[in-house]
Design a protein around this motif. Structure first.
Motif, PDB file in Angstrom:
ATOM      1  N   ASP A  37      22.706  -0.085  14.360  1.00 45.92           N
ATOM      2  CA  ASP A  37      22.439   1.119  13.570  1.00 45.92           C
ATOM      3  C   ASP A  37      21.080   1.699  13.936  1.00 45.92           C
ATOM      4  OD1 ASP A  37      24.825   0.698  12.341  1.00 45.92           O
ATOM      5  OD2 ASP A  37      23.981   0.043  10.418  1.00 45.92           O
ATOM      6  N   GLN A  38      20.969   3.033  13.807  1.00 43.92           N
ATOM      7  CA  GLN A  38      19.707   3.710  14.075  1.00 43.92           C
ATOM      8  C   GLN A  38      19.128   4.265  12.783  1.00 43.92           C
ATOM      9  OE1 GLN A  38      19.911   6.596  17.249  1.00 43.92           O
ATOM     10  NE2 GLN A  38      19.862   4.986  18.803  1.00 43.92           N
ATOM     11  N   LEU A  39      17.822   4.105  12.643  1.00 42.61           N
ATOM     12  CA  LEU A  39      17.096   4.583  11.472  1.00 42.61           C
ATOM     13  C   LEU A  39      15.952   5.482  11.920  1.00 42.61           C
ATOM     14  CD1 LEU A  39      16.830   1.157   9.613  1.00 42.61           C
ATOM     15  CD2 LEU A  39      18.531   2.944   9.213  1.00 42.61           C
ATOM     16  N   ARG A  40      15.518   6.333  11.007  1.00 45.41           N
ATOM     17  CA  ARG A  40      14.401   7.229  11.318  1.00 45.41           C
ATOM     18  C   ARG A  40      13.093   6.482  11.061  1.00 45.41           C
ATOM     19  NH1 ARG A  40      14.860  13.276   9.166  1.00 45.41           N
ATOM     20  NH2 ARG A  40      15.402  12.121   7.272  1.00 45.41           N
ATOM     21  N   VAL A  41      12.222   6.446  12.062  1.00 46.63           N
ATOM     22  CA  VAL A  41      10.963   5.710  11.962  1.00 46.63           C
ATOM     23  C   VAL A  41       9.826   6.594  12.457  1.00 46.63           C
ATOM     24  CG1 VAL A  41      12.110   3.483  12.314  1.00 46.63           C
ATOM     25  CG2 VAL A  41      11.157   4.695  14.280  1.00 46.63           C
ATOM     26  N   GLY A  42       8.595   6.224  12.073  1.00 45.57           N
ATOM     27  CA  GLY A  42       7.426   6.955  12.537  1.00 45.57           C
ATOM     28  C   GLY A  42       6.209   6.055  12.538  1.00 45.57           C
ATOM     29  N   LEU A  43       5.367   6.212  13.525  1.00 42.61           N
ATOM     30  CA  LEU A  43       4.143   5.429  13.624  1.00 42.61           C
ATOM     31  C   LEU A  43       3.059   6.076  12.781  1.00 42.61           C
ATOM     32  CD1 LEU A  43       2.507   3.119  14.929  1.00 42.61           C
ATOM     33  CD2 LEU A  43       2.005   4.684  16.831  1.00 42.61           C
ATOM     34  N   LEU A  44       2.418   5.306  11.909  1.00 47.77           N
ATOM     35  CA  LEU A  44       1.376   5.835  11.049  1.00 47.77           C
ATOM     36  C   LEU A  44       0.334   6.593  11.870  1.00 47.77           C
ATOM     37  CD1 LEU A  44       0.398   5.905   8.096  1.00 47.77           C
ATOM     38  CD2 LEU A  44      -0.999   3.901   8.632  1.00 47.77           C
ATOM     39  N   ASN A  45       0.124   7.856  11.509  1.00 48.57           N
ATOM     40  CA  ASN A  45      -0.785   8.778  12.214  1.00 48.57           C
ATOM     41  C   ASN A  45      -0.320   9.061  13.641  1.00 48.57           C
ATOM     42  OD1 ASN A  45      -2.643   9.157  10.052  1.00 48.57           O
ATOM     43  ND2 ASN A  45      -3.500   7.144  10.501  1.00 48.57           N
ATOM     44  N   GLY A  46       0.977   8.842  13.879  1.00 49.22           N
ATOM     45  CA  GLY A  46       1.524   9.083  15.217  1.00 49.22           C
ATOM     46  C   GLY A  46       2.841   9.822  15.169  1.00 49.22           C
ATOM     47  N   ARG A  47       3.680   9.565  16.158  1.00 48.60           N
ATOM     48  CA  ARG A  47       4.897  10.333  16.349  1.00 48.60           C
ATOM     49  C   ARG A  47       6.071   9.736  15.575  1.00 48.60           C
ATOM     50  NH1 ARG A  47       3.781  13.992  20.220  1.00 48.60           N
ATOM     51  NH2 ARG A  47       5.939  14.502  20.747  1.00 48.60           N
ATOM     52  N   ILE A  48       7.137  10.540  15.469  1.00 52.14           N
ATOM     53  CA  ILE A  48       8.342  10.192  14.728  1.00 52.14           C
ATOM     54  C   ILE A  48       9.504  10.078  15.704  1.00 52.14           C
ATOM     55  CG2 ILE A  48      10.019  11.085  13.034  1.00 52.14           C
ATOM     56  CD1 ILE A  48       7.650  12.383  11.590  1.00 52.14           C
ATOM     57  N   GLY A  49      10.445   9.184  15.398  1.00 56.11           N
ATOM     58  CA  GLY A  49      11.607   9.044  16.267  1.00 56.11           C
ATOM     59  C   GLY A  49      12.671   8.177  15.614  1.00 56.11           C
ATOM     60  N   THR A  50      13.307   7.357  16.412  1.00 56.15           N
ATOM     61  CA  THR A  50      14.393   6.514  15.920  1.00 56.15           C
ATOM     62  C   THR A  50      14.098   5.051  16.218  1.00 56.15           C
ATOM     63  OG1 THR A  50      15.615   6.785  17.989  1.00 56.15           O
ATOM     64  CG2 THR A  50      16.135   8.314  16.188  1.00 56.15           C
ATOM     65  N   GLY A  51      14.694   4.192  15.402  1.00 59.20           N
ATOM     66  CA  GLY A  51      14.607   2.759  15.625  1.00 59.20           C
ATOM     67  C   GLY A  51      16.002   2.161  15.560  1.00 59.20           C
ATOM     68  N   GLU A  52      16.424   1.516  16.629  1.00 61.42           N
ATOM     69  CA  GLU A  52      17.738   0.863  16.665  1.00 61.42           C
ATOM     70  C   GLU A  52      17.580  -0.612  16.321  1.00 61.42           C
ATOM     71  OE1 GLU A  52      21.269  -0.358  19.819  1.00 61.42           O
ATOM     72  OE2 GLU A  52      19.894   1.286  20.313  1.00 61.42           O
ATOM     73  N   ILE A  53      18.345  -1.064  15.352  1.00 63.07           N
ATOM     74  CA  ILE A  53      18.256  -2.458  14.934  1.00 63.07           C
ATOM     75  C   ILE A  53      18.848  -3.348  16.026  1.00 63.07           C
ATOM     76  CG2 ILE A  53      18.990  -4.164  13.234  1.00 63.07           C
ATOM     77  CD1 ILE A  53      19.052  -1.961  11.161  1.00 63.07           C
TER      78      ILE A  53
END
Length: 238
Positions: A37-53
């Protein structure tokens, strides 16, 4: 949790993170996610994208992340807010963070009870916790900067002129003739008083510092209500 916030110490490789605690529980119990599954993730003070479990254990989850998008733009606003009641403070911090405020000063005023400054919710880690909840809600990663000022007069006289330099200077005040601007094109410094409002002396000191008093109409609103109304009026979504 509309966005899972990642921090640098979560990375176990250049594109992999391992999460524990609250975030792991949320992925497991709320998202009910599974490997692949893919979830929406983002690095604190950085960029946003996806995270695949790639791995889901009883105490941790590992994701392969791809961060490619910039976070939403910050509001061109510095918010000067009289310290709210502790019960309200948590909600206010979450709300203004979700709305895109990145510069926040919590200040004293005549109608701010002295006991408010003793609340444990003003501790740095507690404020950070509420900011993170606001960022997760709004799908944002840029942490606000929060300053505390316990003395009104020195702050207004010595610091505020430099803080507000080059911006439109407004103070929310129900007893005034000027309505709050709509869709302002200018960077703005906005002062919002406590539940009982700013006293005349405080309004006079702010006006001496170049601030114009503005109103939202005849209704008197709570701080947690007036903030989204003011920010939505000054900076409507385009």
């Amino acid at each position: 949790m509309n966005l899972i916030i990642l921090e640098q110490n979560d990375f176990v490789d250049s594109d992999r993170v391992r999460l524990h605690g609250r975030r792991h529980q949320h992925i497991q119990q709320v998202h009910r996610a599974n490997p692949g599954d893919q979830l929406r993730v983002g690095l604190l003070n950085g960029r946003i994208g996806t995270g695949e479990i790639v791995s889901l254990q009883s105490d941790s989850v590992e994701l392969k992340v791809n961060l490619q998008a910039a976070p939403p733009a910050a509001l061109p606003l510095t918010l000067i807010l009289a310290l709210p009641r502790p019960k309200m403070l948590k909600r206010v911090i979450q709300h203004v963070t979700a709305l895109g405020v990145k510069k926040l000063y919590l200040i004293n005023a005549y109608r701010v009870e002295k006991s408010y400054w003793q609340t444990p919710w003003l501790a740095e880690d507690r404020l950070r916790e509420q900011c993170l909840l606001g960022l997760e809600q709004a799908v944002d990663t840029r942490m606000p900067h929060i300053e505390l000022r316990k003395r009104f007069k020195p702050f207004v006289e010595d610091e505020l002129p430099e803080i507000a330099a080059g911006t439109e200077k407004l103070v929310a005040h129900p007893v005034t003739a000027r309505p709050c601007p709509v869709d302002t094109p200018y960077p703005t410094t906005l002062v919002v008083g406590p539940e009982g409002g700013l006293i005349p002396y405080e309004i006079e000191k702010l006006q001496a510092a170049g601030f114009s008093a503005v109103h939202l109409g005849p209704r008197i609103l709570r701080v947690e209500t007036v903030l989204p109304v003011l920010l939505g009026r000054l900076f409507p979504v385009r």
